[in-house]
Write a protein that holds these residues in place. Structure first.
Motif, PDB file in Angstrom:
ATOM      1  N   GLY A  52    -145.944   2.556  19.925  1.00 18.99           N
ATOM      2  CA  GLY A  52    -146.783   1.705  19.742  1.00 18.99           C
ATOM      3  C   GLY A  52    -146.509   0.748  18.420  1.00 18.99           C
ATOM      4  N   LEU A  53    -147.234  -0.701  18.518  1.00 19.85           N
ATOM      5  CA  LEU A  53    -147.082  -1.414  17.571  1.00 19.85           C
ATOM      6  C   LEU A  53    -148.255  -2.304  17.228  1.00 19.85           C
ATOM      7  N   LYS A  54    -148.500  -2.615  16.160  1.00 23.32           N
ATOM      8  CA  LYS A  54    -149.584  -3.819  15.962  1.00 23.32           C
ATOM      9  C   LYS A  54    -148.988  -5.259  16.435  1.00 23.32           C
ATOM     10  N   TYR A  55    -149.707  -6.306  16.692  1.00 22.78           N
ATOM     11  CA  TYR A  55    -149.002  -7.227  16.899  1.00 22.78           C
ATOM     12  C   TYR A  55    -150.444  -8.135  16.612  1.00 22.78           C
ATOM     13  N   LYS A  56    -150.177  -9.671  16.747  1.00 19.61           N
ATOM     14  CA  LYS A  56    -151.095 -10.781  16.283  1.00 19.61           C
ATOM     15  C   LYS A  56    -152.389 -10.688  16.827  1.00 19.61           C
ATOM     16  N   ASP A  57    -152.477 -10.055  18.137  1.00 18.01           N
ATOM     17  CA  ASP A  57    -153.998 -10.097  18.777  1.00 18.01           C
ATOM     18  C   ASP A  57    -154.330  -8.741  18.896  1.00 18.01           C
ATOM     19  N   GLY A  58    -153.736  -7.730  18.509  1.00 16.71           N
ATOM     20  CA  GLY A  58    -154.264  -6.403  18.610  1.00 16.71           C
ATOM     21  C   GLY A  58    -153.000  -5.244  18.494  1.00 16.71           C
ATOM     22  N   VAL A  59    -153.040  -4.357  19.434  1.00 15.84           N
ATOM     23  CA  VAL A  59    -152.375  -2.948  19.396  1.00 15.84           C
ATOM     24  C   VAL A  59    -151.524  -3.035  20.837  1.00 15.84           C
ATOM     25  N   MET A  60    -150.466  -2.666  20.942  1.00 14.13           N
ATOM     26  CA  MET A  60    -150.026  -2.325  22.109  1.00 14.13           C
ATOM     27  C   MET A  60    -149.223  -0.885  22.272  1.00 14.13           C
ATOM     28  N   LEU A  61    -149.191  -0.178  23.219  1.00 13.47           N
ATOM     29  CA  LEU A  61    -148.743   1.244  23.506  1.00 13.47           C
ATOM     30  C   LEU A  61    -148.196   1.107  24.636  1.00 13.47           C
ATOM     31  N   ALA A  62    -147.028   1.884  24.757  1.00 15.17           N
ATOM     32  CA  ALA A  62    -146.215   2.160  25.953  1.00 15.17           C
ATOM     33  C   ALA A  62    -145.851   3.711  26.242  1.00 15.17           C
ATOM     34  N   ALA A  63    -145.767   4.112  27.375  1.00 13.49           N
ATOM     35  CA  ALA A  63    -145.367   5.632  27.455  1.00 13.49           C
ATOM     36  C   ALA A  63    -144.944   5.589  29.268  1.00 13.49           C
ATOM     37  N   ASP A  64    -143.997   6.435  29.341  1.00 12.93           N
ATOM     38  CA  ASP A  64    -143.326   6.590  30.816  1.00 12.93           C
ATOM     39  C   ASP A  64    -144.510   7.311  31.531  1.00 12.93           C
ATOM     40  N   ASN A  65    -144.237   7.565  32.936  1.00 14.03           N
ATOM     41  CA  ASN A  65    -145.071   8.115  33.712  1.00 14.03           C
ATOM     42  C   ASN A  65    -144.675   9.400  34.165  1.00 14.03           C
ATOM     43  N   LEU A  66    -143.604  10.191  33.400  1.00  9.02           N
ATOM     44  CA  LEU A  66    -143.133  11.450  33.750  1.00  9.02           C
ATOM     45  C   LEU A  66    -143.645  12.567  32.907  1.00  9.02           C
ATOM     46  N   ALA A  67    -143.906  13.679  33.775  1.00  8.58           N
ATOM     47  CA  ALA A  67    -144.335  14.928  33.306  1.00  8.58           C
ATOM     48  C   ALA A  67    -143.174  16.142  33.680  1.00  8.58           C
ATOM     49  N   SER A  68    -142.531  16.387  32.895  1.00  9.14           N
ATOM     50  CA  SER A  68    -141.247  17.221  33.148  1.00  9.14           C
ATOM     51  C   SER A  68    -141.746  18.638  33.219  1.00  9.14           C
ATOM     52  N   LEU A 153    -150.898   9.113  19.742  1.00  4.50           N
ATOM     53  CA  LEU A 153    -151.078   7.829  19.197  1.00  4.50           C
ATOM     54  C   LEU A 153    -152.490   7.330  19.567  1.00  4.50           C
ATOM     55  N   VAL A 154    -153.316   6.873  18.408  1.00  5.59           N
ATOM     56  CA  VAL A 154    -154.539   6.339  18.665  1.00  5.59           C
ATOM     57  C   VAL A 154    -154.489   4.674  18.329  1.00  5.59           C
ATOM     58  N   GLY A 155    -154.690   3.829  19.274  1.00  6.73           N
ATOM     59  CA  GLY A 155    -154.602   2.352  19.035  1.00  6.73           C
ATOM     60  C   GLY A 155    -155.895   1.862  19.321  1.00  6.73           C
ATOM     61  N   GLY A 156    -156.288   0.784  18.745  1.00  8.87           N
ATOM     62  CA  GLY A 156    -157.496   0.162  18.949  1.00  8.87           C
ATOM     63  C   GLY A 156    -157.771  -1.015  18.103  1.00  8.87           C
ATOM     64  N   TRP A 157    -159.038  -1.697  18.272  1.00  8.65           N
ATOM     65  CA  TRP A 157    -159.296  -2.798  17.331  1.00  8.65           C
ATOM     66  C   TRP A 157    -160.562  -2.319  16.521  1.00  8.65           C
ATOM     67  N   ASP A 158    -160.454  -2.396  15.159  1.00  8.32           N
ATOM     68  CA  ASP A 158    -161.551  -2.149  14.258  1.00  8.32           C
ATOM     69  C   ASP A 158    -162.148  -3.403  13.661  1.00  8.32           C
ATOM     70  N   PHE A 159    -163.504  -3.359  14.458  1.00  4.53           N
ATOM     71  CA  PHE A 159    -164.258  -4.605  14.308  1.00  4.53           C
ATOM     72  C   PHE A 159    -164.964  -4.556  12.736  1.00  4.53           C
ATOM     73  N   GLU A 160    -164.936  -3.367  12.051  1.00  7.72           N
ATOM     74  CA  GLU A 160    -165.435  -3.375  10.846  1.00  7.72           C
ATOM     75  C   GLU A 160    -164.415  -4.281   9.857  1.00  7.72           C
ATOM     76  N   LYS A 161    -163.123  -3.992  10.089  1.00  7.21           N
ATOM     77  CA  LYS A 161    -161.935  -4.527   9.088  1.00  7.21           C
ATOM     78  C   LYS A 161    -161.846  -5.983   9.868  1.00  7.21           C
TER      79      LYS A 161
END
Length: 274
Positions: A52-68, A153-161
């Motif tokens: 995951g990473l922060k970008y100009k408009d918010g947060v992006m997370l990525a994960a694959d679809n595999l459970a081994s 990872l917890v990603g989101g938009w913090d409206f307070e800040k």
């Protein structure tokens, strides 16, 4: 009397007195009422990296679809990015059964908070509130020697800040926040790429402008391709979650273009001419 060992010490019913050698059913009351308490000693069905990473408009997370299942690529359509409320996403690596438990607990918590909001105007849970709840939950389970075998990872938009939020929690209760984060092999393979791209736009101190949505998605696609190349527990099928002021958006499964022509020149790989 009935001499069968299963009936020793047991009285006979009136009907069974006619059959002196019948077996009297053993009462359930003579059996243990509870099984020994057992804790998960190691994860069985697992998911690998979440990045995951922060970008100009918010947060992006990525994960694959595999459970081994061990080294077997058993389940290939698992969504490891879970929306929580309207402005938070949870991404989990590690044991998938513990991830299901987390989703159940968090969804129940959000329903309770929604009911409170209807009665007394209680504000909804912010990403940092969910992050704090998970930190306490993971540390409590670790302290009871019964950890949740996950790294999240917890990603989101913090409206307070009025800014994006990105935090990390693992089975030991370790917690921290950063503009770029990863779990599993992503810490070693994807994190350097994420940091390099982040620092190229925002600077080493992170005070400069953040990358655009297109740039952020491009670097996540590149990281997922590298993880597919290098992580034996990964597949080339993944999802990207975006969290902005407008809400949560989780993409359909996608894949990155890969090239394997180089493998033909490796000795021991495929058919070789002597």
């Amino acid at each position: 009397m009935n001499h069968h060992p299963a009936a020793w010490g047991q009285p006979l019913t009136a009907h069974q007195q006619f059959d002196m050698y019948s077996t009297f059913p053993v009462s359930n009351s003579s059996m243990p009422t509870t099984a020994p308490v057992g804790h998960t000693q190691q994860p069985l069905v697992t998911g690998t990296s979440v990045i995951g990473l922060k970008y100009k408009d918010g947060v992006m997370l990525a994960a694959d679809n595999l459970a081994s299942y061990g080294s077997l690529a058993r389940f290939r359509d698992i969504q490891r990015l879970h929306p929580l409320g309207t402005h938070t996403v949870l991404g989990a690596a590690g044991d998938m059964s513990d991830f299901q438990y987390l989703k159940k607990e968090l969804d129940g918590l959000l329903r309770e908070e929604e009911a409170l909001k209807l009665t007394d105007g209680h504000p909804p849970l912010a990403p940092k509130n969910i992050y704090t709840f998970l930190a306490n939950l993971f540390y409590a389970r670790r302290s009871r020697i019964n950890p949740l075998w996950n790294a999240c990872l917890v990603g989101g938009w913090d409206f307070e800040k009025d800014e994006p939020f990105l935090g990390y929690v693992d089975l030991l209760g370790t917690t921290y926040t950063a503009p770029t984060l990863a779990t599993g092999f992503g810490m070693h393979l994807a994190q350097p790429l994420l940091r390099e791209k982040f620092e190229a736009t925002a600077g080493v101190d992170g005070t400069g402008p953040l990358m655009s949505a297109e740039e952020a998605e491009a670097v996540l696609n590149e990281c997922m391709k590298v993880l597919y190349y290098r992580d034996a527990r990964s597949i080339n099928k993944y999802q990207i979650a975006k969290v902005t002021k407008n809400g949560v958006e989780i993409s359909d499964s996608k894949s990155a273009p890969t090239v394997w022509d180089f493998a033909e020149g490796l000795r021991g790989y495929g058919a070789q001419e002597q």
